[in-house]
Design a protein around this motif. Structure first.
Motif, PDB file in Angstrom:
ATOM      1  N   HIS A  55      25.445  37.469  41.584  1.00 39.40           N
ATOM      2  CA  HIS A  55      26.334  38.397  40.208  1.00 39.40           C
ATOM      3  C   HIS A  55      27.668  38.128  38.796  1.00 39.40           C
ATOM      4  CE1 HIS A  55      29.753  38.182  43.152  1.00 39.40           C
ATOM      5  NE2 HIS A  55      30.617  38.385  42.741  1.00 39.40           N
ATOM      6  N   PRO A  81      27.412  43.018  32.375  1.00 41.79           N
ATOM      7  CA  PRO A  81      28.725  44.244  32.998  1.00 41.79           C
ATOM      8  C   PRO A  81      27.241  45.184  33.830  1.00 41.79           C
ATOM      9  CG  PRO A  81      29.442  43.396  31.805  1.00 41.79           C
ATOM     10  CD  PRO A  81      28.601  42.847  31.321  1.00 41.79           C
ATOM     11  N   ARG A  84      25.959  44.343  36.969  1.00 45.09           N
ATOM     12  CA  ARG A  84      26.998  44.393  38.174  1.00 45.09           C
ATOM     13  C   ARG A  84      27.140  46.039  38.134  1.00 45.09           C
ATOM     14  NH1 ARG A  84      31.641  40.567  36.790  1.00 45.09           N
ATOM     15  NH2 ARG A  84      30.561  38.434  37.393  1.00 45.09           N
ATOM     16  N   ARG A  85      25.924  46.809  37.826  1.00 44.95           N
ATOM     17  CA  ARG A  85      26.099  48.474  37.507  1.00 44.95           C
ATOM     18  C   ARG A  85      24.674  48.626  38.330  1.00 44.95           C
ATOM     19  NH1 ARG A  85      28.051  51.145  32.147  1.00 44.95           N
ATOM     20  NH2 ARG A  85      29.586  49.945  31.633  1.00 44.95           N
ATOM     21  N   ILE A  96      39.896  44.634  45.707  1.00 44.24           N
ATOM     22  CA  ILE A  96      41.165  45.506  45.585  1.00 44.24           C
ATOM     23  C   ILE A  96      42.277  45.584  45.278  1.00 44.24           C
ATOM     24  CG2 ILE A  96      39.695  47.280  47.531  1.00 44.24           C
ATOM     25  CD1 ILE A  96      41.628  46.677  49.377  1.00 44.24           C
ATOM     26  N   LEU A  97      42.745  46.872  44.342  1.00 46.47           N
ATOM     27  CA  LEU A  97      43.060  46.525  43.968  1.00 46.47           C
ATOM     28  C   LEU A  97      45.007  47.451  44.623  1.00 46.47           C
ATOM     29  CD1 LEU A  97      42.801  48.450  40.208  1.00 46.47           C
ATOM     30  CD2 LEU A  97      43.433  46.310  41.028  1.00 46.47           C
ATOM     31  N   ARG A 100      46.963  50.197  44.230  1.00 49.88           N
ATOM     32  CA  ARG A 100      46.876  52.366  43.496  1.00 49.88           C
ATOM     33  C   ARG A 100      45.907  52.854  45.233  1.00 49.88           C
ATOM     34  NH1 ARG A 100      43.675  51.657  38.702  1.00 49.88           N
ATOM     35  NH2 ARG A 100      44.927  50.018  36.983  1.00 49.88           N
ATOM     36  N   LEU A 108      37.078  53.324  40.826  1.00 50.06           N
ATOM     37  CA  LEU A 108      36.454  52.610  39.773  1.00 50.06           C
ATOM     38  C   LEU A 108      34.642  52.364  39.571  1.00 50.06           C
ATOM     39  CD1 LEU A 108      39.413  51.021  38.785  1.00 50.06           C
ATOM     40  CD2 LEU A 108      39.157  49.216  40.295  1.00 50.06           C
ATOM     41  N   PRO A 109      34.706  51.878  40.370  1.00 50.86           N
ATOM     42  CA  PRO A 109      33.371  51.453  39.577  1.00 50.86           C
ATOM     43  C   PRO A 109      32.689  52.451  38.912  1.00 50.86           C
ATOM     44  CG  PRO A 109      32.918  51.403  42.189  1.00 50.86           C
ATOM     45  CD  PRO A 109      34.548  51.986  41.677  1.00 50.86           C
ATOM     46  N   GLU A 111      34.050  55.400  37.564  1.00 50.65           N
ATOM     47  CA  GLU A 111      34.516  55.273  36.384  1.00 50.65           C
ATOM     48  C   GLU A 111      34.509  54.219  35.290  1.00 50.65           C
ATOM     49  OE1 GLU A 111      38.684  55.887  37.414  1.00 50.65           O
ATOM     50  OE2 GLU A 111      38.755  57.758  38.220  1.00 50.65           O
ATOM     51  N   VAL A 112      34.108  53.131  35.822  1.00 51.71           N
ATOM     52  CA  VAL A 112      33.739  52.635  34.971  1.00 51.71           C
ATOM     53  C   VAL A 112      32.420  52.826  34.015  1.00 51.71           C
ATOM     54  CG1 VAL A 112      32.178  49.925  35.137  1.00 51.71           C
ATOM     55  CG2 VAL A 112      34.869  51.175  35.954  1.00 51.71           C
ATOM     56  N   ALA A 114      31.357  56.066  33.620  1.00 51.50           N
ATOM     57  CA  ALA A 114      31.543  57.189  32.823  1.00 51.50           C
ATOM     58  C   ALA A 114      31.010  58.085  33.519  1.00 51.50           C
ATOM     59  CB  ALA A 114      30.758  57.264  31.647  1.00 51.50           C
ATOM     60  N   ARG A 156      34.111  50.858  48.188  1.00 50.16           N
ATOM     61  CA  ARG A 156      33.674  50.496  46.817  1.00 50.16           C
ATOM     62  C   ARG A 156      32.673  50.417  46.420  1.00 50.16           C
ATOM     63  NH1 ARG A 156      37.484  46.814  44.011  1.00 50.16           N
ATOM     64  NH2 ARG A 156      35.852  45.591  45.514  1.00 50.16           N
TER      65      ARG A 156
ATOM     66  N   ARG B   4      35.789  60.198  25.745  1.00 52.11           N
ATOM     67  CA  ARG B   4      35.715  59.056  26.480  1.00 52.11           C
ATOM     68  C   ARG B   4      37.040  57.637  25.553  1.00 52.11           C
ATOM     69  NH1 ARG B   4      33.340  55.718  30.579  1.00 52.11           N
ATOM     70  NH2 ARG B   4      32.962  53.136  29.974  1.00 52.11           N
ATOM     71  N   ILE B 208      38.996  42.595  38.654  1.00 58.76           N
ATOM     72  CA  ILE B 208      38.264  43.660  39.742  1.00 58.76           C
ATOM     73  C   ILE B 208      37.433  44.643  38.745  1.00 58.76           C
ATOM     74  CG2 ILE B 208      39.209  45.689  41.561  1.00 58.76           C
ATOM     75  CD1 ILE B 208      41.227  43.389  41.830  1.00 58.76           C
ATOM     76  N   LEU B 211      34.320  42.892  37.815  1.00 54.61           N
ATOM     77  CA  LEU B 211      33.748  42.672  38.875  1.00 54.61           C
ATOM     78  C   LEU B 211      32.861  44.057  39.466  1.00 54.61           C
ATOM     79  CD1 LEU B 211      35.137  40.293  41.383  1.00 54.61           C
ATOM     80  CD2 LEU B 211      33.708  39.749  40.280  1.00 54.61           C
ATOM     81  N   VAL B 212      33.499  45.101  39.072  1.00 57.12           N
ATOM     82  CA  VAL B 212      32.470  46.635  39.556  1.00 57.12           C
ATOM     83  C   VAL B 212      31.995  47.198  37.969  1.00 57.12           C
ATOM     84  CG1 VAL B 212      34.290  46.751  40.653  1.00 57.12           C
ATOM     85  CG2 VAL B 212      33.978  47.844  38.452  1.00 57.12           C
ATOM     86  N   GLY B 213      31.440  46.028  37.165  1.00 57.16           N
ATOM     87  CA  GLY B 213      30.399  46.058  36.692  1.00 57.16           C
ATOM     88  C   GLY B 213      31.187  47.047  35.014  1.00 57.16           C
ATOM     89  N   ALA B 214      32.681  46.553  34.897  1.00 52.89           N
ATOM     90  CA  ALA B 214      33.466  47.344  33.402  1.00 52.89           C
ATOM     91  C   ALA B 214      33.136  46.117  32.504  1.00 52.89           C
ATOM     92  CB  ALA B 214      34.753  47.344  33.674  1.00 52.89           C
ATOM     93  N   TYR B 218      35.541  48.601  28.333  1.00 53.33           N
ATOM     94  CA  TYR B 218      36.264  49.725  28.516  1.00 53.33           C
ATOM     95  C   TYR B 218      37.378  48.325  29.242  1.00 53.33           C
ATOM     96  CZ  TYR B 218      37.579  52.277  33.257  1.00 53.33           C
ATOM     97  OH  TYR B 218      37.769  52.455  34.022  1.00 53.33           O
TER      98      TYR B 218
END
Ligand SMILES: Nc1ncnc2c1ncn2[C@@H]1O[C@H](COP(=O)(O)OP(=O)(O)O)[C@@H](O)[C@H]1O
Ligand SMILES: [Mg+2]
Lengths: 252, 291
Positions: A55, A81, A84-85, A96-97, A100, A108-109, A111-112, A114, A156, B4, B208, B211-214, B218
């Motif tokens: 990844h 990125p 990773r999507r 993890i955070l 939160r 989170l993923p 929101e990233v 959109a 997640r 956004r 993080i 890692l989740v693709g940001a 962003y």
């Protein structure tokens, strides 16, 4: 399942070193879309290193690899990125955070990417329910047990319906019943089309997915596989006279 | 797209609330640094103003050669009124000068008069106020105007003011402005480093998100906004503190014997201070992510 028409993952002669230590040596295999692969082998065999390469968390040095249509060799930082999507990861140490809430972490993923908020809420709730975390949705993650945190990490990863799911010992902190329940969820995702690579050394977990392939790593080398095809190389047993040097990869 | 963007910008501000203690400490450091820099600037601006802006009053004593005809003198004295910045003048013919001297010396005047009466030059004492512009230039212009009058033998003037203004300007140019630049740079470094350190605590979060693709923006945009807001808030608070300090100092300066007016920083300086802090904060967030 065993034919590989279009590979999701294709790894060719990949070697990786940390200083003088070779964590992966000339690894070659491929996995078709929709496949389910168990990556097994003792601790220190290179499983985590391989998943990190896949990844884009480690730069690919020797060899070539293609994941979800991305050539990893020389993959630019701006394209990581995008990779990773398509690829979700469940980390051995959760990542993890802690401050939160469970729902925030799982969202989170999305929101990233959109995703609209209403959709985010719906998907998060559905995934939390399937993992038995719906009553914890608003808790800060630092309040959760290790097993619960692991499930948050899994939630997640699957909330985005990834093309490829990489999971590093995802059942390490779960009791047997929960681990088997989790494997049911993975199997379900797999039938819906997600390709899965799962690193584990838990026999029960492997037995839960009878149709899956197995690839064994020992000391960075592929030492056994449950299938044979042109894209697979299984190394001969280690010669007795000291460790072999990795072959120069990708040049045949 | 714009919605956004706006959401990312807002997130930058909202994220500051997640760790109130760390943010408060950062804000304190930024505020104090900006305050110290601002205080230095404030004192300097006022010193500068005191030394430069009041062009000051100059007194020229003009002596004519003894024996200059009296009607020529009267004509020239009348023309003194036309000098730029003219305030007042006092003139003495040799006889008047002697009378003045006599008054000053009391009973001995007659004896002196008998001896030196013919030797006293006709004199004019002229008070002029220099305009806002460079007083040195003003003095030069006045001098040459006075020297052009026929029969003028000698001119004395108070040179202290001019020399002071001159040497201050030289000092400001060679030492002070570079020093201010250095101070500003130091303040920016302190602010930047503080913001950068406060971001180090959010390293995990950034990892993080990656890692989740940001994507880059962003992650970066909210941090950029957060850094800028911290810098700006610190700068604004510092300006508030400066305003308080200014009140106290202005009171002090207004009391005798100083009797000075003590000005606040000009608007441009205020904006530069707050803007500089905001910029330092924003840049620091960029640098922090690159490490
Ligand atoms: N960041 C690193 N720096 C140095 N050595 C590492 C690093 N990560 C892994 N290794 C080494 O590489 C080998 C493979 O590690 P890893 O991939 O984590 O194995 P596994 O996940 O199969 O237990 C181990 O010997 C480990 O010590
Ligand atoms: Mg591991």
């Amino acid at each position: 399942m065993d034919t590989t028409p279009e590979p999701m993952v294709r790894v060719q002669h990949v070697s990786h070193n940390f200083g003088a230590h070779w964590a992966l040596r000339n690894v070659t295999f491929s996995l078709g879309k929709g496949g389910f692969l168990f990556l097994c082998g003792p601790s220190g065999a290179g499983k985590t290193t391989l998943l990190r390469l896949l990844h884009g968390a480690l730069p690919l040095g020797r060899g070539a690899a293609e994941v979800a249509g991305f050539q990893l060799k020389g993959l630019s930082g701006a394209r990581v990125p995008l990779l990773r999507r398509q690829v979700s990861v469940v980390f051995q140490d959760f990542r993890i955070l802690p401050g939160r809430s469970v729902a925030d972490n799982v969202a989170l993923p999305l929101e990233v990417r959109a995703v609209p908020r209403a959709t985010v809420r719906k998907r998060v709730n559905a995934v939390l329910r399937s993992l038995g975390l719906d009553d914890k949705a608003l808790c800060p993650c630092s309040w959760l047990s290790g097993g619960e945190q692991q499930r948050v990490a899994i939630a997640r990863a699957i909330v985005v319906n990834p093309q490829l799911l990489l999971a590093d010992e995802p059942t390490g902190n779960l009791d047997r019943a929960l681990a088997l329940h989790l494997m049911e969820i993975f199997k379900q995702f797999n039938t819906f089309g997600t390709t899965i690579i799962l690193a584990t050394h838990n026999r029960d977990v492997m037995a839960a997915v009878p149709g899956a392939r197995h690839l064994e790593l020992t000391d960075g080398r592929v030492t056994a596989a449950s299938w044979r095809d042109a894209d697979l190389e299984v190394a001969p047993a280690e010669p007795e006279d000291g460790p072999a040097r990795p072959k120069p990869g990708g040049r045949r | 797209m714009i919605a956004r963007m706006a959401r990312l910008l807002l997130r930058g501000v909202a994220d500051l609330g997640r760790n109130p203690l760390a943010q408060a400490l950062t804000l304190c450091a930024v505020t104090l640094t900006a305050f110290l820099a601002g205080l230095f600037l404030l004192l300097l601006v006022n010193l500068n103003q005191a030394l430069l802006s009041a062009g000051g009053d100059f007194v020229f004593q003009v002596y004519w050669a003894p024996g200059t005809p009296e009607d020529a003198l009267r004509d020239q004295w009348a023309r003194l009124d036309a000098l730029p910045g003219f305030q007042a003048k006092t003139t003495y013919t040799p006889a008047q000068a002697l009378d003045e001297l006599g008054l000053a010396l009391g009973g001995e005047a007659k004896a002196i008069g008998g001896l030196t009466g013919g030797a006293l030059p006709p004199t004019a004492v002229v008070s002029l106020r220099a305009p806002e512009a460079d007083p040195a230039v003003f003095v030069q212009q006045t001098l040459s105007a006075l020297q052009g009058l026929p029969g003028v033998a000698d001119i004395h003037y108070s040179a202290l003011q001019v020399d002071l203004a001159r040497s201050w300007q030289r000092f400001a140019r060679t030492v002070l402005w570079p020093l201010i630049g250095l101070l500003g740079f130091t303040a920016a470094l302190v602010v930047g480093n503080t913001v950068r350190l406060s971001l180090a605590g959010r390293r995990d979060e950034v990892d993080i998100l990656r890692l989740v693709g940001a994507g880059r923006w962003y992650i970066q945009l909210p941090l950029l906004v957060g850094g800028a807001v911290q810098g700006l808030a610190g700068g604004a608070l510092a300006l508030g503190l400066l305003a308080l300090a200014h009140l106290a100092l202005a009171d002090l300066a207004a009391t005798p014997p100083l009797n000075m007016t003590f000005a606040f920083l000009p608007l441009g300086h205020c904006l530069a201070l707050a803007g500089g802090m905001a910029l330092a904060g924003a840049l620091a967030s960029l640098v922090a992510l690159r490490e």
